[in-house]
Scaffold this motif. Sequence first.
Motif, PDB file in Angstrom:
ATOM      1  N   GLU A  57      -9.667   9.615  11.432  1.00 12.94           N
ATOM      2  CA  GLU A  57      -8.918   8.362  11.539  1.00 12.94           C
ATOM      3  C   GLU A  57      -7.631   8.564  12.340  1.00 12.94           C
ATOM      4  O   GLU A  57      -7.260   7.734  13.189  1.00 12.94           O
ATOM      5  CB  GLU A  57      -8.597   7.813  10.143  1.00 12.94           C
ATOM      6  CG  GLU A  57      -9.827   7.481   9.300  1.00 12.94           C
ATOM      7  CD  GLU A  57     -10.574   6.259   9.784  1.00 12.94           C
ATOM      8  OE1 GLU A  57     -10.135   5.626  10.767  1.00 12.94           O
ATOM      9  OE2 GLU A  57     -11.604   5.909   9.177  1.00 12.94           O
ATOM     10  N   ILE A 116      -3.691   6.155  -5.274  1.00 14.94           N
ATOM     11  CA  ILE A 116      -4.252   6.285  -3.930  1.00 14.94           C
ATOM     12  C   ILE A 116      -5.416   5.324  -3.713  1.00 14.94           C
ATOM     13  O   ILE A 116      -5.564   4.752  -2.624  1.00 14.94           O
ATOM     14  CB  ILE A 116      -4.703   7.738  -3.670  1.00 14.94           C
ATOM     15  CG1 ILE A 116      -3.538   8.709  -3.925  1.00 14.94           C
ATOM     16  CG2 ILE A 116      -5.208   7.888  -2.248  1.00 14.94           C
ATOM     17  CD1 ILE A 116      -2.312   8.439  -3.102  1.00 14.94           C
ATOM     18  N   HIS A 120      -4.500  -0.963   2.342  1.00  6.96           N
ATOM     19  CA  HIS A 120      -4.439  -0.658   3.778  1.00  6.96           C
ATOM     20  C   HIS A 120      -5.728  -1.075   4.479  1.00  6.96           C
ATOM     21  O   HIS A 120      -5.685  -1.499   5.646  1.00  6.96           O
ATOM     22  CB  HIS A 120      -4.181   0.833   3.991  1.00  6.96           C
ATOM     23  CG  HIS A 120      -2.777   1.255   3.690  1.00  6.96           C
ATOM     24  ND1 HIS A 120      -1.675   0.641   4.232  1.00  6.96           N
ATOM     25  CD2 HIS A 120      -2.286   2.247   2.888  1.00  6.96           C
ATOM     26  CE1 HIS A 120      -0.579   1.224   3.800  1.00  6.96           C
ATOM     27  NE2 HIS A 120      -0.912   2.197   2.973  1.00  6.96           N
ATOM     28  N   THR A 121      -6.855  -0.982   3.797  1.00  7.70           N
ATOM     29  CA  THR A 121      -8.122  -1.418   4.383  1.00  7.70           C
ATOM     30  C   THR A 121      -8.113  -2.923   4.623  1.00  7.70           C
ATOM     31  O   THR A 121      -8.575  -3.408   5.670  1.00  7.70           O
ATOM     32  CB  THR A 121      -9.296  -1.035   3.470  1.00  7.70           C
ATOM     33  OG1 THR A 121      -9.334   0.389   3.321  1.00  7.70           O
ATOM     34  CG2 THR A 121     -10.619  -1.509   4.047  1.00  7.70           C
ATOM     35  N   GLN A 134      -3.731   8.090   3.465  1.00  6.81           N
ATOM     36  CA  GLN A 134      -4.242   7.969   2.095  1.00  6.81           C
ATOM     37  C   GLN A 134      -5.467   8.861   1.884  1.00  6.81           C
ATOM     38  O   GLN A 134      -5.632   9.458   0.814  1.00  6.81           O
ATOM     39  CB  GLN A 134      -4.580   6.508   1.782  1.00  6.81           C
ATOM     40  CG  GLN A 134      -3.439   5.544   2.012  1.00  6.81           C
ATOM     41  CD  GLN A 134      -2.120   6.034   1.458  1.00  6.81           C
ATOM     42  OE1 GLN A 134      -2.035   6.514   0.315  1.00  6.81           O
ATOM     43  NE2 GLN A 134      -1.055   5.926   2.259  1.00  6.81           N
ATOM     44  N   TYR A 135      -6.316   8.969   2.898  1.00  5.22           N
ATOM     45  CA  TYR A 135      -7.460   9.879   2.783  1.00  5.22           C
ATOM     46  C   TYR A 135      -6.981  11.328   2.676  1.00  5.22           C
ATOM     47  O   TYR A 135      -7.565  12.140   1.945  1.00  5.22           O
ATOM     48  CB  TYR A 135      -8.397   9.712   3.983  1.00  5.22           C
ATOM     49  CG  TYR A 135      -9.156   8.401   3.973  1.00  5.22           C
ATOM     50  CD1 TYR A 135      -9.950   8.046   2.887  1.00  5.22           C
ATOM     51  CD2 TYR A 135      -9.077   7.508   5.040  1.00  5.22           C
ATOM     52  CE1 TYR A 135     -10.634   6.843   2.871  1.00  5.22           C
ATOM     53  CE2 TYR A 135      -9.757   6.306   5.033  1.00  5.22           C
ATOM     54  CZ  TYR A 135     -10.536   5.980   3.945  1.00  5.22           C
ATOM     55  OH  TYR A 135     -11.206   4.788   3.919  1.00  5.22           O
ATOM     56  N   SER A 185       0.902   4.063  -2.972  1.00  2.10           N
ATOM     57  CA  SER A 185       0.639   5.459  -2.632  1.00  2.10           C
ATOM     58  C   SER A 185       1.741   6.356  -3.191  1.00  2.10           C
ATOM     59  O   SER A 185       1.459   7.423  -3.759  1.00  2.10           O
ATOM     60  CB  SER A 185       0.551   5.616  -1.117  1.00  2.10           C
ATOM     61  OG  SER A 185       0.391   6.976  -0.760  1.00  2.10           O
ATOM     62  N   LEU A 195      -3.825   4.398   6.801  1.00  3.74           N
ATOM     63  CA  LEU A 195      -5.038   4.574   6.011  1.00  3.74           C
ATOM     64  C   LEU A 195      -5.463   6.041   6.005  1.00  3.74           C
ATOM     65  O   LEU A 195      -5.874   6.579   4.966  1.00  3.74           O
ATOM     66  CB  LEU A 195      -6.150   3.685   6.585  1.00  3.74           C
ATOM     67  CG  LEU A 195      -7.470   3.614   5.817  1.00  3.74           C
ATOM     68  CD1 LEU A 195      -7.251   3.155   4.378  1.00  3.74           C
ATOM     69  CD2 LEU A 195      -8.438   2.668   6.524  1.00  3.74           C
ATOM     70  N   ILE A 222      -5.562   2.701  -0.642  1.00  4.55           N
ATOM     71  CA  ILE A 222      -6.654   2.625   0.337  1.00  4.55           C
ATOM     72  C   ILE A 222      -7.189   1.199   0.416  1.00  4.55           C
ATOM     73  O   ILE A 222      -7.432   0.665   1.510  1.00  4.55           O
ATOM     74  CB  ILE A 222      -7.776   3.611  -0.028  1.00  4.55           C
ATOM     75  CG1 ILE A 222      -7.304   5.050   0.220  1.00  4.55           C
ATOM     76  CG2 ILE A 222      -9.048   3.314   0.767  1.00  4.55           C
ATOM     77  CD1 ILE A 222      -8.292   6.115  -0.230  1.00  4.55           C
ATOM     78  N   GLU A 223      -7.350   0.552  -0.722  1.00  6.04           N
ATOM     79  CA  GLU A 223      -7.830  -0.831  -0.750  1.00  6.04           C
ATOM     80  C   GLU A 223      -6.885  -1.764   0.013  1.00  6.04           C
ATOM     81  O   GLU A 223      -7.326  -2.605   0.810  1.00  6.04           O
ATOM     82  CB  GLU A 223      -7.967  -1.289  -2.202  1.00  6.04           C
ATOM     83  CG  GLU A 223      -8.408  -2.743  -2.368  1.00  6.04           C
ATOM     84  CD  GLU A 223      -8.404  -3.168  -3.824  1.00  6.04           C
ATOM     85  OE1 GLU A 223      -8.097  -4.358  -4.097  1.00  6.04           O
ATOM     86  OE2 GLU A 223      -8.708  -2.332  -4.698  1.00  6.04           O
ATOM     87  N   GLY A 254       0.816  -1.211   0.000  1.00  6.30           N
ATOM     88  CA  GLY A 254       0.000   0.000   0.000  1.00  6.30           C
ATOM     89  C   GLY A 254       0.845   1.254   0.000  1.00  6.30           C
ATOM     90  O   GLY A 254       0.537   2.231  -0.686  1.00  6.30           O
ATOM     91  N   ALA A 278      -9.554  11.945   7.134  1.00  8.82           N
ATOM     92  CA  ALA A 278      -8.163  11.771   7.539  1.00  8.82           C
ATOM     93  C   ALA A 278      -7.975  12.196   8.987  1.00  8.82           C
ATOM     94  O   ALA A 278      -7.312  11.502   9.773  1.00  8.82           O
ATOM     95  CB  ALA A 278      -7.249  12.581   6.626  1.00  8.82           C
TER      96      ALA A 278
END
Length: 294
Positions: A169, A123, A130-131, A156-157, A118, A153, A127-128, A114, A166
């Motif tokens: 989180e 991005i 890291h999720t 990334q936001y 990035s 994560l 995100i996918e 991830g 962001a």
Amino acid sequence: LALNTGLDEPLPDQFHRLLEICASLGDEQPMIRALMEPVTYVMLGDLENAHVAFRRSLRCPDAWVRATVGLLGGLAAENYGQLDLAERWYESTIRRFRTLGDRWGQMMSLNGLGGVRSTRGDIAKAIELHTEALRVETELGPLSVPTMTISRLADQYYRAGDLGRARREHEAALASSLDQGQQAISAAIRCRLAFVLRASGNLAAARAHVTAAYATAAARPETDDDPMLHWVATTEVHLLAAEGDLVKAREIARLSLQSATRQQIAYLYDAQSIADIAEGLAAVAVADGDLTSA
């Protein structure tokens, strides 16, 4: 062990001695040598011999060790800016750890890949990944709120422009790290949160987090070359640029660069750290209207 024993012997000498020990093991302790030898070369900044050692370690008879060697290879390649190599390592280790059913290895490899995606600007994929890493780590435990994965994560936001999410989180990750007494991690998250707050125009809140991160770093027993101080300082360079104090921002960047280049251990200040300083100087140049230099 060499990083924490406090021996008077210079760290590079300790690592060279460790390489001698690895060589003396021969094939008697293949797993120990497979894991220790390439990492030791990486710590010394000897990438050529590190690559040779990583490849040799992949011949270890233990499947878990081979997978872990690949993960270490990915981390090393990423930290030295070798993104193509890091990506290949991580993609391979995700498959290896899934085959073994090792969720820790999956989580680490997913987070690593991830980070590479990035850096490449993908991005959505970051995100996918890291999720998915967050899901695996939450199932694995022991923390119900995995602090660093949530913070990654959140990064990334931030890069996607979703500053509200962001911030939420990062704040959740910070609260969890403080509850767990994770001082170093909480300082790192404060730095990341400060970036979000700066981008949102809330400079006072960003300054409060940088100040708190400095206090955490100052309370550590390490020397002035502590990497944590570097992380906080590079964050402050960006904040000072936003606050308009360009003279102080340049001075802190200069000191950070001096510290980076006098380290005994190359890995402590790798390509990513130098890039952080350069990015901070670019922010200062932008604030000064010097887009060419930026």
